[in-house]
Design an enzyme around this catalytic site. Structure first.
Site, short mmCIF file in Angstrom:
data_model
loop_
_atom_site.label_atom_id
_atom_site.label_comp_id
_atom_site.label_asym_id
_atom_site.label_seq_id
_atom_site.Cartn_x
_atom_site.Cartn_y
_atom_site.Cartn_z
CE LYS A 34 -3.83 -8.52 -2.07
NZ LYS A 34 -5.15 -8.10 -1.59
CE LYS A 67 -1.85 1.03 -14.68
NZ LYS A 67 -3.21 0.99 -14.14
CE LYS A 82 3.57 3.65 -3.11
NZ LYS A 82 3.21 3.44 -1.77
#
Ligand code: TRP
Length: 333
Positions: A112, A195, A198
């Site tokens: 992050k 996969k 989002k």
């Protein structure tokens, strides 16, 4: 006694087919066997500063979709994290023995920081502490999460054990990742690789709340190629993905029909996708209408989250009472 399962659901965004056929159907089975707490992790989402409007809307959306997908509020405790502020108190206590070094080393934190170097806030750093508290608050021992959360669970065990050692108690139990079904279905995306998710782009996802026409459009635009040129040619990833999706939503006969066409080089992807889209619309129809129904029933949604908050608070208050006692926080009045 039944073991306790705790799972935090990200409050950002709607459910897609991958969530549904992957984790969710297992949640629905799990609630028959375990004492389950499923909560919408709205406090966690504050690390990214959603607008107040977005926060409220997405939390409600997620509650509605989980109910529509089969989480039963009579069997499970489904609640909104912020409705049980005891978790914030536990988070304060646990922060006192979570060390900077170990928090900085967490992979999710480092990812992050790399992705958003301008928003390295303390909440982000201590995200694993809050997550540990979600679990410890209810003495959860089983946590149905994927590989990406393994490290957070290890930290949860570290924090719990450290607390036990510091106060010489045997209070917190260890929680472990839990794969409920050994045959987790992999749901590929529509974008030709990986996969459905989002993070792989909006175009890869079919949402449970997507209208039939939206589903049709997305499927027709799915990545494919110009078709096989040799008999029994192995399928490239994008094509295999569409077949994998068909395997989930269509009848076995339909699947073998298109397999046959592929293997004999007579498949027309237009027809194939049309069929896939129709079967996807059919497969999702019951959930889609439940989403509509539940979403319009404000009173039901309120009743469910209130009941969830009450059940979760009962367990949370007990933990906080015991923890205060262990730590030595005593009222002088
Ligand atoms: N970190 C989890 C995720 O990103 C969400 C989460 C928060 C969670 N608290 C939790 C999961 C407690 C399991 C248990 O998906």
């Amino acid at each position: 006694m039944k073991e306790t399962v705790v799972s935090g659901i990200r409050s950002t965004g709607k459910l897609h087919l991958g969530n549904y056929y992957g984790a969710l159907r297992n949640f629905v089975k799990m609630q028959e066997e375990y004492n389950c707490f499923f909560f919408i992790a709205d406090l966690h989402s504050l690390t990214t500063h959603p607008t107040p409007g977005d926060l409220g809307r997405t939390v409600r959306e997620v509650v509605v979709e989980y109910l529509a997908a089969g989480i039963d509020p009579e069997k499970s405790t489904i609640y909104i994290q912020s409705d049980v502020p005891e978790v914030a108190e536990l988070y304060l206590y646990m922060n006192m023995n979570a060390y900077l070094g170990e928090l900085e080393r967490a992979t999710a934190f480092k990812d992050k920081v790399r992705a958003n170097p301008d928003n390295v806030n303390a909440g982000l750093l201590t995200y694993p502490v809050l997550m540990a508290c979600d679990i410890l608050l209810h003495h959860g021992t089983k946590v149905p999460v994927g590989k990406d959360q393994e490290q957070h669970l290890e930290m949860t065990r570290t924090f719990g054990n450290r607390f036990n050692r510091l106060y010489q108690v045997d209070y917190f139990k260890e929680a472990f990742a839990f794969t409920y079904s050994d045959k987790l279905v992999k749901i590929p995306g529509l974008d030709g690789n990986g996969k459905m998710g989002k993070s792989n782009g909006e175009a890869s996802c079919v949402y449970l709340s997507d209208a039939p026409d939206v589903i049709r459009k997305k499927v027709m635009r799915a990545v494919s190629d110009s078709g096989p040129t040799e008999i029994n040619q192995p399928k490239p990833e994008a094509i295999q993905n569409l077949f994998d999706l068909m395997k989930v939503v269509s009848k076995p006969d339909t699947l073998s029909h298109f397999e046959e066409l592929y293997n004999t080089c007579t498949i027309r992807y237009g027809d194939f996708k049309k069929q896939l889209a129709e079967d996807m619309v059919l497969a999702t129809d019951p959930v889609r209408s439940r989403i509509q129904e539940i979403s319009n029933d404000q009173e039901y949604v309120q009743r469910v989250v209130k009941m969830g908050a009450e059940k979760a608070s009962e367990s949370a208050r007990k933990t906080i009472r015991e923890i205060r006692d262990i730590i030595g926080i005593k009222r002088l009045y």
